[in-house]
Design a protein around this motif. Structure first.
Motif, PDB file in Angstrom:
ATOM      1  N   MET A 176       6.388  47.585 -30.771  1.00 13.14           N
ATOM      2  CA  MET A 176       5.539  46.621 -30.073  1.00 13.14           C
ATOM      3  C   MET A 176       6.222  46.094 -28.815  1.00 13.14           C
ATOM      4  O   MET A 176       7.453  46.097 -28.691  1.00 13.14           O
ATOM      5  CB  MET A 176       5.192  45.458 -30.984  1.00 13.14           C
ATOM      6  N   SER A 177       5.410  45.574 -27.906  1.00  9.46           N
ATOM      7  CA  SER A 177       5.926  44.894 -26.724  1.00  9.46           C
ATOM      8  C   SER A 177       6.273  43.445 -27.045  1.00  9.46           C
ATOM      9  O   SER A 177       6.968  42.783 -26.267  1.00  9.46           O
ATOM     10  CB  SER A 177       4.886  44.939 -25.600  1.00  9.46           C
ATOM     11  N   GLY A 178       5.771  42.942 -28.156  1.00 14.85           N
ATOM     12  CA  GLY A 178       6.007  41.561 -28.560  1.00 14.85           C
ATOM     13  C   GLY A 178       4.759  40.968 -29.165  1.00 14.85           C
ATOM     14  O   GLY A 178       3.742  41.654 -29.354  1.00 14.85           O
ATOM     15  N   TYR A 179       4.823  39.682 -29.502  1.00 12.22           N
ATOM     16  CA  TYR A 179       3.666  38.966 -30.023  1.00 12.22           C
ATOM     17  C   TYR A 179       2.990  38.205 -28.886  1.00 12.22           C
ATOM     18  O   TYR A 179       3.639  37.484 -28.125  1.00 12.22           O
ATOM     19  CB  TYR A 179       4.085  37.977 -31.120  1.00 12.22           C
ATOM     20  N   TRP A 180       1.693  38.371 -28.784  1.00 12.64           N
ATOM     21  CA  TRP A 180       0.912  37.735 -27.727  1.00 12.64           C
ATOM     22  C   TRP A 180       1.048  36.209 -27.811  1.00 12.64           C
ATOM     23  O   TRP A 180       0.802  35.606 -28.864  1.00 12.64           O
ATOM     24  CB  TRP A 180      -0.545  38.156 -27.875  1.00 12.64           C
ATOM     25  N   ASN A 181       1.453  35.615 -26.700  1.00 11.11           N
ATOM     26  CA  ASN A 181       1.550  34.149 -26.590  1.00 11.11           C
ATOM     27  C   ASN A 181       2.534  33.516 -27.567  1.00 11.11           C
ATOM     28  O   ASN A 181       2.453  32.321 -27.848  1.00 11.11           O
ATOM     29  CB  ASN A 181       0.176  33.476 -26.807  1.00 11.11           C
ATOM     30  N   LYS A 182       3.484  34.300 -28.100  1.00 11.50           N
ATOM     31  CA  LYS A 182       4.433  33.755 -29.071  1.00 11.50           C
ATOM     32  C   LYS A 182       5.862  34.202 -28.720  1.00 11.50           C
ATOM     33  O   LYS A 182       6.449  35.061 -29.404  1.00 11.50           O
ATOM     34  CB  LYS A 182       4.059  34.181 -30.488  1.00 11.50           C
ATOM     35  N   PRO A 183       6.442  33.641 -27.659  1.00  4.56           N
ATOM     36  CA  PRO A 183       7.782  34.070 -27.240  1.00  4.56           C
ATOM     37  C   PRO A 183       8.865  33.822 -28.274  1.00  4.56           C
ATOM     38  O   PRO A 183       9.783  34.634 -28.415  1.00  4.56           O
ATOM     39  CB  PRO A 183       8.028  33.258 -25.958  1.00  4.56           C
ATOM     40  N   GLU A 184       8.782  32.716 -29.014  1.00  9.77           N
ATOM     41  CA  GLU A 184       9.825  32.418 -29.995  1.00  9.77           C
ATOM     42  C   GLU A 184       9.789  33.410 -31.154  1.00  9.77           C
ATOM     43  O   GLU A 184      10.831  33.901 -31.600  1.00  9.77           O
ATOM     44  CB  GLU A 184       9.675  30.987 -30.508  1.00  9.77           C
ATOM     45  N   GLN A 185       8.588  33.706 -31.646  1.00  7.57           N
ATOM     46  CA  GLN A 185       8.485  34.675 -32.739  1.00  7.57           C
ATOM     47  C   GLN A 185       8.827  36.076 -32.264  1.00  7.57           C
ATOM     48  O   GLN A 185       9.381  36.879 -33.016  1.00  7.57           O
ATOM     49  CB  GLN A 185       7.079  34.622 -33.347  1.00  7.57           C
ATOM     50  N   THR A 186       8.513  36.380 -31.003  1.00  5.10           N
ATOM     51  CA  THR A 186       8.909  37.672 -30.438  1.00  5.10           C
ATOM     52  C   THR A 186      10.422  37.794 -30.403  1.00  5.10           C
ATOM     53  O   THR A 186      10.991  38.822 -30.799  1.00  5.10           O
ATOM     54  CB  THR A 186       8.339  37.838 -29.017  1.00  5.10           C
TER      55      THR A 186
END
Length: 524
Positions: A375-385
């Motif tokens: 994944m590129s990351g979690y949408w709108n969730k920088p801390e969880q990413t």
């Protein structure tokens, strides 16, 4: 590596070959290409464009499959929605993703009509059915496709976002997993490379298309130029009949589906003799069920895939050869049935300790994985990413070890997650819903072993003094708040407070322990 290239290539090389069959309607690959371009053109004509999010709320269908290519083809981002969610659960992903469009079928007209009054960014409602059945407040997608100028060229590069896929959240809200074109394409390629399938196969889609597992098979078999047969949803007899009557050779199911099919009173093994390959995942296959399948269908190739939405979803494969060796071989081979297999093509795996240090083979730690399908990351969730994606390694939340031959064995979960019937359920979501019941003072939710579903959701409740409450009350309350598959199957009550660590965290492992006593691993 734009995923619409999959359809363009299939149409060029296998244009007249059958591509999709749904409820008696059959289209070849040339027609599928034309409809993909027409749908992309119709969406663009309505003002949707690059990076606009388009949600899908529908049972499986030919139009659903086409939309999985058409939305990214026009530069948009697909947002498949879990059809099993309760009404209150739809608003968050629609708002969080900032979806501008929503595709829906006849099964969800009432739901979407209610969602229209909610606070979302949706501007366009597209009905995936006949014009005469289209609600007055929506637009008929088929009519728009007939009138639109087809969009012939893809508009985005391979690293751009292709989809946002919502999965359970540890904070009570689902997380939107961002996947690029290259991630989805690579996962499909890896599955194809690990199989014996080719363009002559016919795959049945009976698992939900919103789920990443089935989505991966959409891309895999489209890359091969195979034929897709689609049923709206899993129903044992409908699946058996589709396999028998429509020449199905391959399919994907979770073990719970297989159990229901084989246990059905009208099950007829003779109707399944044309089935060549079965891919299963989401939960381990009970050995008894596996032996029953191979006794019933001795020539069936059975493959297990272990993965996560965060890996689009492929991490490891336990091959058909491994399954047969495990069933027919000695104890050393039999251990493979407890394995999740070896890493897929383009995927790397390792285990790490609590400090993130790579562990030697045979040592239990958190399973980490990386590859172009991450994944590129979690949408709108920088801390969880940041917590899940470290130095390009996805931290799965599963605990396990890798043996000297490269086989991965999963033994427990680091994340507070339950896998029931192939669906991921985060305990915090269920606890959040149950905590709103007036009789609940404290609640903890854990997974306990279940013969049919792998694991079952179990709630442990500390009731408020003087407030009457029953197991049925708690379950009924949950059903008003969350999807039925997330609701507790059972509830136990205790008088003493829940156990906590020194840091104030509920000791879930202590609560789970009595239910898992005597078992080799703490997952099922």
């Amino acid at each position: 590596m734009h995923i619409s290239q999959i359809v363009f290539r299939a149409a060029q090389q296998r244009g007249t070959a059958e591509a999709i069959e749904y409820q008696g309607n059959v289209r070849n690959w040339t027609q599928t290409e034309q409809r993909m371009c027409a749908m992309a053109g119709a969406l663009a004509q309505q003002g949707l464009g690059i990076n606009d999010k388009v949600a899908i709320l529908s049972l499986n269908s030919d139009v659903y499959l086409e939309s999985l290519f058409a939305i990214p083809h026009m530069g948009g981002v697909m947002v498949p929605l879990n059809t099993r969610w309760a009404l209150p659960e739809f608003q968050y992903p629609l708002s969080d993703s900032d979806s501008k469009g929503l595709l829906f079928d006849s099964n969800f007209i009432a739901v979407v009509e209610q969602l229209r009054s909610e606070d979302t960014a949706i501007e366009h409602y597209f009905y995936m059915g006949a014009a005469e059945d289209c609600p007055a407040w929506a637009q008929c997608l088929e009519s728009l496709m007939q009138e639109a100028e087809p969009l012939l060229d893809s508009v985005l590069a391979d690293r751009e976002l292709a989809g946002i896929f919502y999965t359970g959240g540890t904070t009570g809200y689902p997380k939107g997993v961002m996947q690029s074109h290259v991630a989805l394409f690579t996962s499909g390629l890896s599955l194809a490379a690990a199989s014996n399938a080719d363009e002559n196969r016919t795959v049945l889609h009976c698992a939900p298309m919103f789920h990443m597992a089935d989505l991966a098979t959409v891309f895999m078999y489209s890359i091969l130029g195979s034929k897709h047969v689609i049923v709206p949803a899993f129903e044992p007899l409908a699946v058996i009949d589709a396999i028998a009557e429509l020449g199905v050779s391959d399919t994907l199911m979770v073990p719970a589906m297989l159990q229901m099919m084989l246990d059905h009173p009208e099950f007829d093994a003779g109707k399944l003799q044309g089935l060549k390959a079965l891919l299963y995942g989401a939960s381990p296959m009970p050995e008894g069920l596996l032996r029953k399948i191979l006794t019933t269908l001795p020539n069936l190739e059975i493959t297990q895939a272990y993965g996560q939405t965060e890996m689009a979803p492929l991490i490891t494969i336990l091959s058909a050869e491994d399954h047969r060796a495990a069933i027919r071989g000695d104890e050393k081979s039999a251990r493979l049935l407890r394995s999740a297999g070896k890493s897929g093509y383009s995927v790397q795996i390792k285990t790490v300790d609590e400090q993130g240090k790579t562990l030697p083979l045979g040592s239990v730690g958190e399973i980490c994985t990386r590859g172009p399908n991450a994944m590129s990351g979690y949408w709108n969730k920088p801390e969880q990413t940041a917590a899940a994606l470290k130095d390009n390694w996805v931290h799965t939340g599963d605990a396990g070890y890798i043996d000297e031959e490269g086989y991965l064995f999963i033994v427990d979960r680091v994340k507070d997650m339950i896998v029931t019937g192939g669906e991921n359920v985060f305990s915090s979501e269920v606890e959040s819903a149950l905590s709103t019941h007036p009789a609940v003072a404290q609640v903890a939710v854990v997974g306990i072993p279940h013969d049919d579903w792998g694991e079952a959701v179990h709630a442990i409740v500390v009731a408020r003094p003087g407030v009457a409450c029953t197991e049925a009350d708690i379950i009924a309350h949950a059903r008003e708040k969350i999807a039925h598959y997330k609701c507790p199957k059972s509830v136990s009550f205790r008088d003493e407070p829940l156990p906590h660590s020194g840091a104030g965290k509920v000791l879930k492992r202590e609560l789970r322990a009595p239910y898992w006593e005597g078992r080799e691993r703490q997952v099922n």
